[in-house]
Structures are given as C-alpha cells and as structure tokens.
Design a protein around this motif. Sequence first.
Motif, PDB file in Angstrom:
ATOM      1  N   LEU A 627       0.836  -1.205   0.000  1.00  0.00           N
ATOM      2  CA  LEU A 627       0.000   0.000   0.000  1.00  0.00           C
ATOM      3  C   LEU A 627       0.878   1.265   0.000  1.00  0.00           C
ATOM      4  O   LEU A 627       0.617   2.228  -0.728  1.00  0.00           O
ATOM      5  N   ASN A 628       1.940   1.221   0.820  1.00  0.00           N
ATOM      6  CA  ASN A 628       2.847   2.376   0.851  1.00  0.00           C
ATOM      7  C   ASN A 628       3.522   2.587  -0.504  1.00  0.00           C
ATOM      8  O   ASN A 628       3.712   3.721  -0.948  1.00  0.00           O
ATOM      9  N   ALA A 629       3.882   1.470  -1.150  1.00  0.00           N
ATOM     10  CA  ALA A 629       4.523   1.574  -2.468  1.00  0.00           C
ATOM     11  C   ALA A 629       3.541   2.124  -3.493  1.00  0.00           C
ATOM     12  O   ALA A 629       3.909   2.921  -4.357  1.00  0.00           O
ATOM     13  N   LEU A 630       2.287   1.705  -3.395  1.00  0.00           N
ATOM     14  CA  LEU A 630       1.273   2.243  -4.309  1.00  0.00           C
ATOM     15  C   LEU A 630       1.125   3.748  -4.103  1.00  0.00           C
ATOM     16  O   LEU A 630       1.055   4.519  -5.067  1.00  0.00           O
ATOM     17  N   GLU A 631       1.099   4.156  -2.836  1.00  0.00           N
ATOM     18  CA  GLU A 631       0.942   5.579  -2.538  1.00  0.00           C
ATOM     19  C   GLU A 631       2.084   6.392  -3.172  1.00  0.00           C
ATOM     20  O   GLU A 631       1.848   7.431  -3.800  1.00  0.00           O
ATOM     21  N   ALA A 632       3.314   5.860  -3.028  1.00  0.00           N
ATOM     22  CA  ALA A 632       4.479   6.554  -3.600  1.00  0.00           C
ATOM     23  C   ALA A 632       4.398   6.587  -5.123  1.00  0.00           C
ATOM     24  O   ALA A 632       4.729   7.599  -5.758  1.00  0.00           O
ATOM     25  N   THR A 633       3.931   5.487  -5.710  1.00  0.00           N
ATOM     26  CA  THR A 633       3.818   5.410  -7.178  1.00  0.00           C
ATOM     27  C   THR A 633       2.776   6.402  -7.691  1.00  0.00           C
ATOM     28  O   THR A 633       2.998   7.107  -8.677  1.00  0.00           O
ATOM     29  N   LEU A 634       1.641   6.468  -6.980  1.00  0.00           N
ATOM     30  CA  LEU A 634       0.584   7.408  -7.385  1.00  0.00           C
ATOM     31  C   LEU A 634       1.067   8.851  -7.267  1.00  0.00           C
ATOM     32  O   LEU A 634       0.769   9.700  -8.103  1.00  0.00           O
ATOM     33  N   LYS A 635       1.835   9.094  -6.214  1.00  0.00           N
ATOM     34  CA  LYS A 635       2.336  10.446  -5.979  1.00  0.00           C
ATOM     35  C   LYS A 635       3.175  10.928  -7.164  1.00  0.00           C
ATOM     36  O   LYS A 635       3.039  12.072  -7.608  1.00  0.00           O
ATOM     37  N   GLN A 636       3.993   9.994  -7.674  1.00  0.00           N
ATOM     38  CA  GLN A 636       4.811  10.345  -8.849  1.00  0.00           C
ATOM     39  C   GLN A 636       3.935  10.705 -10.051  1.00  0.00           C
ATOM     40  O   GLN A 636       4.362  11.423 -10.947  1.00  0.00           O
ATOM     41  N   LYS A 639      -1.145  11.776  -8.269  1.00  0.00           N
ATOM     42  CA  LYS A 639      -2.428  11.300  -7.734  1.00  0.00           C
ATOM     43  C   LYS A 639      -2.275  10.915  -6.264  1.00  0.00           C
ATOM     44  O   LYS A 639      -1.157  10.763  -5.769  1.00  0.00           O
ATOM     45  N   SER A 640      -3.410  10.716  -5.604  1.00  0.00           N
ATOM     46  CA  SER A 640      -3.336  10.241  -4.222  1.00  0.00           C
ATOM     47  C   SER A 640      -4.261   9.045  -4.037  1.00  0.00           C
ATOM     48  O   SER A 640      -5.159   8.793  -4.860  1.00  0.00           O
ATOM     49  N   LEU A 641      -4.064   8.308  -2.935  1.00  0.00           N
ATOM     50  CA  LEU A 641      -4.810   7.067  -2.677  1.00  0.00           C
ATOM     51  C   LEU A 641      -6.314   7.292  -2.650  1.00  0.00           C
ATOM     52  O   LEU A 641      -7.082   6.405  -2.992  1.00  0.00           O
ATOM     53  N   ASP A 642      -6.730   8.472  -2.197  1.00  0.00           N
ATOM     54  CA  ASP A 642      -8.159   8.683  -2.031  1.00  0.00           C
ATOM     55  C   ASP A 642      -8.817   9.398  -3.224  1.00  0.00           C
ATOM     56  O   ASP A 642      -9.991   9.749  -3.161  1.00  0.00           O
ATOM     57  N   ASP A 643      -8.059   9.533  -4.313  1.00  0.00           N
ATOM     58  CA  ASP A 643      -8.681   9.998  -5.568  1.00  0.00           C
ATOM     59  C   ASP A 643      -9.587   8.892  -6.101  1.00  0.00           C
ATOM     60  O   ASP A 643      -9.280   7.706  -5.964  1.00  0.00           O
ATOM     61  N   LYS A 644     -10.660   9.319  -6.753  1.00  0.00           N
ATOM     62  CA  LYS A 644     -11.561   8.330  -7.350  1.00  0.00           C
ATOM     63  C   LYS A 644     -11.156   8.022  -8.784  1.00  0.00           C
ATOM     64  O   LYS A 644     -10.805   8.923  -9.538  1.00  0.00           O
ATOM     65  N   GLY A 645     -11.225   6.750  -9.151  1.00  0.00           N
ATOM     66  CA  GLY A 645     -10.995   6.367 -10.544  1.00  0.00           C
ATOM     67  C   GLY A 645     -12.303   6.460 -11.316  1.00  0.00           C
ATOM     68  O   GLY A 645     -13.332   6.867 -10.785  1.00  0.00           O
ATOM     69  N   GLU A 646     -12.271   6.040 -12.596  1.00  0.00           N
ATOM     70  CA  GLU A 646     -13.445   6.153 -13.454  1.00  0.00           C
ATOM     71  C   GLU A 646     -14.633   5.343 -12.961  1.00  0.00           C
ATOM     72  O   GLU A 646     -15.783   5.678 -13.214  1.00  0.00           O
ATOM     73  N   THR A 650     -12.238   4.611  -4.996  1.00  0.00           N
ATOM     74  CA  THR A 650     -10.937   5.262  -4.829  1.00  0.00           C
ATOM     75  C   THR A 650      -9.837   4.219  -5.066  1.00  0.00           C
ATOM     76  O   THR A 650     -10.088   3.011  -5.007  1.00  0.00           O
ATOM     77  N   TYR A 651      -8.613   4.710  -5.321  1.00  0.00           N
ATOM     78  CA  TYR A 651      -7.493   3.778  -5.515  1.00  0.00           C
ATOM     79  C   TYR A 651      -7.300   2.916  -4.269  1.00  0.00           C
ATOM     80  O   TYR A 651      -6.989   1.738  -4.343  1.00  0.00           O
ATOM     81  N   ARG A 652      -7.478   3.542  -3.115  1.00  0.00           N
ATOM     82  CA  ARG A 652      -7.316   2.808  -1.858  1.00  0.00           C
ATOM     83  C   ARG A 652      -8.334   1.671  -1.787  1.00  0.00           C
ATOM     84  O   ARG A 652      -8.004   0.549  -1.392  1.00  0.00           O
ATOM     85  N   GLN A 653      -9.578   1.947  -2.176  1.00  0.00           N
ATOM     86  CA  GLN A 653     -10.610   0.902  -2.153  1.00  0.00           C
ATOM     87  C   GLN A 653     -10.299  -0.191  -3.175  1.00  0.00           C
ATOM     88  O   GLN A 653     -10.422  -1.383  -2.887  1.00  0.00           O
TER      89      GLN A 653
END
Length: 719
Positions: A627-636, A639-646, A650-653
Amino acid sequence: MFFSRFFGVLALSLIVSVAISARNVSAQSTSSRAVAAGSVSFGGAPADGSKEPRLERFDPNLVDKTLDPCDDFYKYACNKWITANPIPPDQVYWTTGSGLQLWNENLLRETLVAASTNDPKRSAVQQKIGDYWAACMDENGIEAAGLKPLQPELQRIATLKSKKEITLEIARLHHLFPGAWLSGDNQTDTPFFGFVGKQDYDDASKVVAQIDQGGLSLPSRDYYLKTDDKSKELLGKFKAHVEKMFVLAGESEAQATSDAGTVIDLETAMAEAQMDNVKRRDPKEMNNRMTLAQVREVAPSIDWDAYLKAVKAPASEHYIVTSPEFFRAEEKLLSQHPLGDWQAYMRWQLIHGAAPQLNKAVVDENFDFFARTLAGAQQPRPRWRRCVAAADRDLGDALGQAYVDRAFPPESKTRTIQMVHSIENALNTDIQSLAWMSAATREQAIAKLKGIEDKIGYPAHWHDYSTVKITRDSYLNNVSQATSYEFERWAAKIGKPVDRSEWTMTPPTINAYYDPQLNTINFPAGILQPPYFDPTKDDAVNYGAIGMVIGHEIIHGFDDEGRKFDAQGNLRDWWTPEDAKQYDERGKCISDEYTQDVPDAGPGVRQNGLLTQGEDTADNGGIHLSLNALEATLKQQGKSLDDKGEDGWTYRQRFFLANAYSWCANVRPEITRLIVTTDPHSMPVYRIDNVISNMSEFQQAFGCKAGQKMVRANACRVW
Ligand SMILES: [Zn+2]
C-alpha cells in the motif's frame, strides 16, 4: 504456498499448495508437485477437462453491495464470486487462481503433446518430455502391466537376510519415488528419514549433509497421536487403506491385516519421536551439528557409510541431524523389531510410493483414502492433469523453458521488477522510521534488505537432464529415473560452493517464496499472470494482488523465523536484546490473534497461531508495504490514494478489493482440517479479514468505525 521443498524456504501458498504427502501431492503448488492419482488436485478444471481455461480478472462489479464491508470484508469482496463458482467434483478447493492453474496446465499439455510425436528430428529435451508424457498417458499399457513392474522391488525386499541389509533398501527407496529430498517445512513422510545437501546454518557459504526425520505416510504426526473421535476415525480408515493396498499387491487378507497393524505401530512410534511442526519453525532447534562418528553413534543400526556411498554423497564437513531424538527412537525401533516387521513396512512404503504410477485399481484405492477421505475430493482429476503435474515435478526445467517462452513476455518481467523495487523502498522507509528499533539493529536490518536478491520469472540456468533415461515404455521407471537424478543432484552439492542460481519452484508454479539462507525472493512466471499480475489493470489492482505477494516474501526475511538469519544467510543473532524483546511482543500479538477457532473445519478445530505466525506476519507486513509503495507510485503520477478512478472507487478501495479478490476461495471442510493441522498458512478468509482488521488504512478506505468487526480493538503491527 504453501510449502516449498526445503526447510526454511518460506513460501506464499495460495492454499494451492497443500502437502498431503510428498509423494502424493507435494510440496508446492498445485501446479508443481501435485502428482498423480492419489493426490489432491489443486485448482483446475471440471473432471472431464473440457472447460475452457479462463483467466479470472479483477472486476469491481463482483462486490456484493448488499453486505457491509466493515462487518466481513472477505464476504463483501468474494460472496458473489464464491456463489457463482462451486468446487468441481475432482477438486478440493476452487479459487480465483484456479482458472490460471488450468490455463498454465493447458500450455504445458500443448508442449508435451507436441513433443510426444515419435519424430527422429526431435531435440534431446523434446524426447525427454515427449516420451515421459507418452508413457504417463499410456493407460492401457499401464493397465496391462499391472503390478508386474513392482515385482523385482518386492522380490528384493523379500530376500533380505538380515537387518544389516535394510540400509541399502532405504537408499533404494529414496531413489525410487519423490520424497527423500523434498524436505518441506512440515516434511515427515519419506521412508525412514530424509537426506539432502543443504546450506549450513552457521556458514551459508557451505553446503553440508542434512539428515531429517521421516518415516510417516500421513500428513503429520498429529494424525497418529491425537485422540479425539475424528482423529481416531481417520487413523482407522488409514489402517483399512493399508490393508487394501497389501491385498492389491498380492497378500492374503490375513497377512494384509497383520502387516497393516505392523505399519501403523511403526509409523505411530516414529510419529511420537518426531519434532513437532511448531518447534521445527525455529532454525536453532533444527541446527544440530554432528560428526559422522556421532551420527553412527546415534543410530548404529543404520549403516551410514553404506548409505552415503549408495546415494553418492561426497564427504561432508559435518552433518546436520535436524532431530536427534527422532533418530534415537528409530534406533530403538530398529533394534527391537524383527526383520519381518521392517519388510512389511518397506513393502508398504514401496506400494505407497509407486501407487500413482500403477494400474487403475491401485490408483483408485490411493485416491480414495488420500484425496477423498483426507482432503474431500469426490473424483480423481483427469489423467492429463495428473501427467502434466508429474512432468512439471520430474522434468520441470525442460518444460519450464517452453512455458516462459509462451507465457512470460519481457514486459511482464520489467513491470514486476519495478514493483519489487518500489516495495523494497517502502520497507527501507519503514525500517528507517520505526520508533522501537535501535540504531544498531536498524543498520543490520537495512544491510539485510539491501542484500536481498530478486529473482523474477525463471532461473538463469536450466538443469541438464541429459543423463536421465526416459523411455516410452514405463511410467513407473521414468519417475524413478527422474527421482534418482534429482535426489543425487542435491546430494552431490555437499562440499561444493553454493549455487545461488538454484530455484526450488518450477517456472509455471503459482506460488512464490523467500529463501532465508540465500536471502532471495523468488516469483515464478506462473504467478505473474491474472488475477495476481494483470498487465491490463492499473497500479492499484496490481499492488493489491501481486504487490501484496511481493511484500509478503520480502517480510519473510524479517518474520519471527527469517529475522534469525543475517544478510549473508547465516543463522546469526543481529538483534540487540531490547529490540528482540520489542519484536517478540509484537509477534505475540499476531500469534495470539490467529490462535482462533476454524468452524469451517469442523467443531473443535483450532488454528495454532504459533504455527502460522511467520506467514501471518508476512501477510500483515506485506500489504502495508504494498500500500505504501502504491501511494508513492501514485504520488509520482500526481495522484493520491483517495482519488476516485473512473469506476467510482478510490485507488485505496480498489487496492483492498483487488487484494481480497485474489484470495476468494471455496474450500472443502476435509482439506480445511488438513490445512489447519499441518500448514503454516492461515485460511484465505483470515488472510483477508484478520489482516485488514489490524489496519487503520483499511478503516479509512471504507469508513469503518470502532466497534465494527473489521476494526480490531487490539490491532497488531510488526512491520
Ligand atoms: Zn509465506
């Protein structure tokens, strides 16, 4: 998976890999070493084999929105899939990975069929795998031969004249059927004992001889020793099975009854003397160093010099005897019981080991006990699937090359490596920021993390099977030839430099492992496929599924067992006493949490959190890292974990949903009982619900509140 071939190799186990009996099923995955008739089949198609292999892919529409994610998240994510996917009659469980299992097996089958034409222009490798396949699929030939191929072996046991001659027969049995060198974490079932060349605990740069406990036919010592009604019933059925097998091998009813009694007595006595599977998780308990003179002294009834010569083992600097108590007890048994008892035991071991390779009556009886009674299967897998699994076990590198060429494009490798690096970075950040760890331990932990070698997809070198004699005439003989090769290949490593390129899983295996003595993480191409790794999906889904697997294997280097090894793979305590104490407190939280009832396995069946502590620690830590790696990847990507996709999630969900989806499973109660008794992994439902209920990150994803089931008051966290 479950398990791996060697002690201490810590695998993922997608429940795909229950070891029922090394020779029947085997150590790893469904895929790889599950063999033969008597074996439980893992994953796969309906019995007629006609179902089109279908890769499952994550789809958020499968979520059951009538349920509350904070009440039972596993059900929320899996309920619809579980309802729509009942277990086929030849399977003991059915998971979202089962379609992949079948898909992998189909690719292997196509390779085997193409190689099996008797074409003189075939390459040497094609001849091996093609003729192996032809002999295994030749049901008529196997039926016509009946028990005949076993007669010379039975004859040799019958003509033994003294107990002194038992030793050479042990070596013979170890060459005949897979088992002796397949030393899984809970390995107990090779005739008399196990033998393998393995890295030394104290100096991982050396390979020494390791002699392990063994002797049983049932999955663990508990099956002989527990006295509850269900356990007694199973032992009674096992005795009836042994009797039937003796009768099939030509014994009279009376002799079969008497011999089965002898077998149960001897195996029960060996079970009593075995070290239990919780103690075996502690490498210090296993690291009992002896000179050859001491080995001779512990069990003088075995002619160790003759054995070592027969298995072509080079001289070893010293010998690791994992369980000296077991060998003291075996010595007592050997001196007390007459030759006739041992002849009965060896006849049984011979028939039992050969069973999957023999005619239908034997295969069916073997299936009836080991797959139906012990694991809950209703009918055998189709023959082609058993032959694919056997070929993968026996000639895995030859088959694996073709699999990699067809199923593992370079882009998959590149993207996996990127994920591995980002997850390793997440652990680096975690270690740097841990409040409870001192600077001295931190420095060593970072060195160990930096020392991990990442192995992705397939080995750098393929084994050369040129000396393995494979013909179209005898499946039984082909298995023995391949076993002899592999057994002696491992023994020959003694005294030689460590081969760091060695893998203990084949490329098509749906599993992964960490090897603490090599300090490597290993992801076979077989698992780098949907639903675990899906090139068509976004990062949130891939980090949720395969990312958690990658994190899991990395954490194995730092679980309660893995943390005892250093960056070079030596068993060396690099922790300050205060840090070790801090670690143990956190570990105890995990083992207490997972010491829980497992109602699906039947009344009174309880998980032992001390057996599963390492795997549970890896599950909990692995998902954090991912999850932490995903957060770092999205940041690059801005984006953030709690942004909603299409799709509105959210990415976190999506991360948590994809993680749960990759573990959805229907499991029969019989195999659940077996897993809980023998396996260091928790059942899939706990690999989701226990883990996420420890995580505030999950509660944040779905708005769960204190007091709800997925919010644990006493949340555990190690990594
Ligand atoms: Zn694991």
